[in-house]
Design an enzyme around this catalytic site. Structure first.
Site, PDB file in Angstrom:
ATOM      1  N   GLY A  12       0.438  -1.367  -0.097  1.00  0.00           N
ATOM      2  CA  GLY A  12       0.341   0.278   0.188  1.00  0.00           C
ATOM      3  C   GLY A  12       1.108   1.375  -0.253  1.00  0.00           C
ATOM      4  O   GLY A  12       0.411   2.150   0.454  1.00  0.00           O
ATOM      5  N   ASN A  14       1.173   3.194  -2.252  1.00  0.00           N
ATOM      6  CA  ASN A  14       0.596   3.778  -3.503  1.00  0.00           C
ATOM      7  C   ASN A  14      -0.400   4.523  -2.979  1.00  0.00           C
ATOM      8  O   ASN A  14      -0.891   5.368  -2.702  1.00  0.00           O
ATOM      9  CB  ASN A  14      -0.346   3.208  -5.292  1.00  0.00           C
ATOM     10  CG  ASN A  14       0.935   3.862  -5.559  1.00  0.00           C
ATOM     11  OD1 ASN A  14       1.691   4.959  -6.745  1.00  0.00           O
ATOM     12  ND2 ASN A  14       1.605   2.207  -6.491  1.00  0.00           N
ATOM     13  N   ARG A  91      -5.871  -8.088  -9.313  1.00  0.00           N
ATOM     14  CA  ARG A  91      -7.326  -8.687  -9.382  1.00  0.00           C
ATOM     15  C   ARG A  91      -7.477  -8.317 -10.675  1.00  0.00           C
ATOM     16  O   ARG A  91      -7.540  -7.112 -10.682  1.00  0.00           O
ATOM     17  CB  ARG A  91      -8.866  -8.980  -8.145  1.00  0.00           C
ATOM     18  CG  ARG A  91      -8.008  -9.439  -6.817  1.00  0.00           C
ATOM     19  CD  ARG A  91      -7.905 -10.787  -7.008  1.00  0.00           C
ATOM     20  NE  ARG A  91      -8.689 -11.402  -7.483  1.00  0.00           N
ATOM     21  CZ  ARG A  91      -8.259 -13.299  -7.621  1.00  0.00           C
ATOM     22  NH1 ARG A  91      -7.043 -13.766  -7.246  1.00  0.00           N
ATOM     23  NH2 ARG A  91      -9.357 -13.991  -8.164  1.00  0.00           N
ATOM     24  N   HIS A 109      -0.186   1.649 -13.023  1.00  0.00           N
ATOM     25  CA  HIS A 109       0.521   0.438 -12.951  1.00  0.00           C
ATOM     26  C   HIS A 109       1.846   0.280 -13.658  1.00  0.00           C
ATOM     27  O   HIS A 109       2.301   1.278 -13.933  1.00  0.00           O
ATOM     28  CB  HIS A 109      -0.468  -0.245 -15.024  1.00  0.00           C
ATOM     29  CG  HIS A 109       0.541  -1.941 -15.753  1.00  0.00           C
ATOM     30  ND1 HIS A 109       0.604  -2.697 -14.948  1.00  0.00           N
ATOM     31  CD2 HIS A 109       1.356  -1.599 -16.127  1.00  0.00           C
ATOM     32  CE1 HIS A 109       0.970  -3.921 -15.510  1.00  0.00           C
ATOM     33  NE2 HIS A 109       1.724  -2.855 -16.501  1.00  0.00           N
ATOM     34  N   ASP A 145      -4.802  -3.780 -18.283  1.00  0.00           N
ATOM     35  CA  ASP A 145      -4.959  -2.458 -18.625  1.00  0.00           C
ATOM     36  C   ASP A 145      -4.759  -2.275 -19.677  1.00  0.00           C
ATOM     37  O   ASP A 145      -3.821  -1.472 -20.176  1.00  0.00           O
ATOM     38  CB  ASP A 145      -2.693  -3.413 -18.009  1.00  0.00           C
ATOM     39  CG  ASP A 145      -2.916  -4.517 -17.276  1.00  0.00           C
ATOM     40  OD1 ASP A 145      -3.281  -3.615 -15.990  1.00  0.00           O
ATOM     41  OD2 ASP A 145      -2.200  -4.619 -16.521  1.00  0.00           O
TER      42      ASP A 145
HETATM   43  C1  GAR Z   1       2.813  -0.837  -7.825  1.00  0.00           C
HETATM   44  O1  GAR Z   1       4.320  -0.964  -8.294  1.00  0.00           O
HETATM   45  C2  GAR Z   1       2.064  -0.948  -8.422  1.00  0.00           C
HETATM   46  O2  GAR Z   1       1.932  -0.416  -9.807  1.00  0.00           O
HETATM   47  C3  GAR Z   1       1.281  -2.658  -9.307  1.00  0.00           C
HETATM   48  O3  GAR Z   1       1.732  -3.259  -7.424  1.00  0.00           O
HETATM   49  C4  GAR Z   1       2.852  -1.970  -7.046  1.00  0.00           C
HETATM   50  C5  GAR Z   1       1.983  -2.089  -6.055  1.00  0.00           C
HETATM   51  O4  GAR Z   1       2.311  -1.092  -4.759  1.00  0.00           O
HETATM   52  N1  GAR Z   1       0.806  -2.854  -9.397  1.00  0.00           N
HETATM   53  C6  GAR Z   1       0.171  -3.511 -10.994  1.00  0.00           C
HETATM   54  O5  GAR Z   1       1.732  -4.025 -10.938  1.00  0.00           O
HETATM   55  C7  GAR Z   1      -0.896  -3.493 -10.908  1.00  0.00           C
HETATM   56  N2  GAR Z   1      -0.727  -5.025 -11.806  1.00  0.00           N
HETATM   57  P1  GAR Z   1       1.972  -0.513  -3.027  1.00  0.00           P
HETATM   58  O6  GAR Z   1       0.786  -1.604  -2.318  1.00  0.00           O
HETATM   59  O7  GAR Z   1       3.061  -0.029  -2.562  1.00  0.00           O
HETATM   60  O8  GAR Z   1       1.170   0.836  -3.617  1.00  0.00           O
END
Ligand code: GAR
Length: 200
Positions: A12, A14, A91, A109, A145
């Site tokens: 988490g 982001n 998901r 992404h 995506d």
């Molecule tokens: C991030 O790098 C996000 O872009 C990626 O997962 C990570 C989550 O990090 N998402 C994907 O790959 C979606 N297909 P976070 O939990 O620290 O935000």
């Protein structure tokens, strides 16, 4: 004020960037609820620290994706969510969520879409040998995506990069562009025309 529902599967960071931007008043929105599909998602603790309701809806407890997503929709509606933000939510979004939140679901992404969709985007970029990759915030549609692109940021790939070093460099940019995209939406600055997202 726009109420955000943030869906997560993991640590988490982001989510944290979004919470911080909202609390700092940079983004005129509020994280109303955080929903994790995995009870061990670290982001749940981040939500609790900010007194944000943190709900686990474990997809493994549901045999039917429709029913799983109806449960998510129920919680989102309880919190009057106007924009759903996927933040490391691993998901694929199904018909139920899409139908309840048409063009009101966004995702981040870790690649310059349409390159390297799906899982392990950073590894895909390294394996492919690109010299530039990055991250993308986009609207979510029925594909993986594939939805209209809101903001992208380019990141160089260095000769000696590992998946970890590259992911960290991309993540730094993610934390800038995700709040920015949400700011645009919260201020009603975006207009979607087909695949194109324009600033009004
Ligand atoms: C991030 O790098 C996000 O872009 C990626 O997962 C990570 C989550 O990090 N998402 C994907 O790959 C979606 N297909 P976070 O939990 O620290 O935000």
């Amino acid at each position: 004020m726009l109420q955000l529902g943030v869906l997560i599967s993991g640590r988490g960071t982001n989510l944290q960037a979004i919470i911080d931007a909202c609390e700092a008043g940079k983004v005129p929105a509020k994280v109303a609820v955080v929903i994790a599909n995995d009870p061990s998602a670290g982001g749940l603790e981040r939500a609790k620290k900010h007194n944000i309701p943190a709900v686990v809806i474990d997809n493994r407890q549901f045999r039917d994706k429709h029913i799983y997503e109806l449960e998510i929709v129920k919680v989102l509606k309880e919190h009057a969510v106007g924009l759903v933000c996927l933040a490391g939510y691993m998901r694929i979004v199904g018909q139920v969520l899409l139908a309840h939140y048409p063009q009101k679901i966004v995702n981040i992404h870790p690649s310059l879409l349409p390159s390297f969709p799906g899982l392990n985007a950073q590894k895909q970029a390294l394996d492919h040998g690109v010299t530039v990759t990055g991250c993308t915030v986009h609207y979510v549609d029925e594909g993986c995506d594939t939805g209209p692109i809101i903001v992208q940021s380019a990141v160089p790939v260095k000769e000696d990069d590992t998946e970890e070093t590259l992911s960290a460099r991309i993540l730094e940019q993610e934390h800038h562009i995700y709040p920015l995209a949400i700011e645009f939406i919260a201020k009603d600055k975006l207009q979607v025309e087909g695949r194109k997202v324009r600033l009004k």
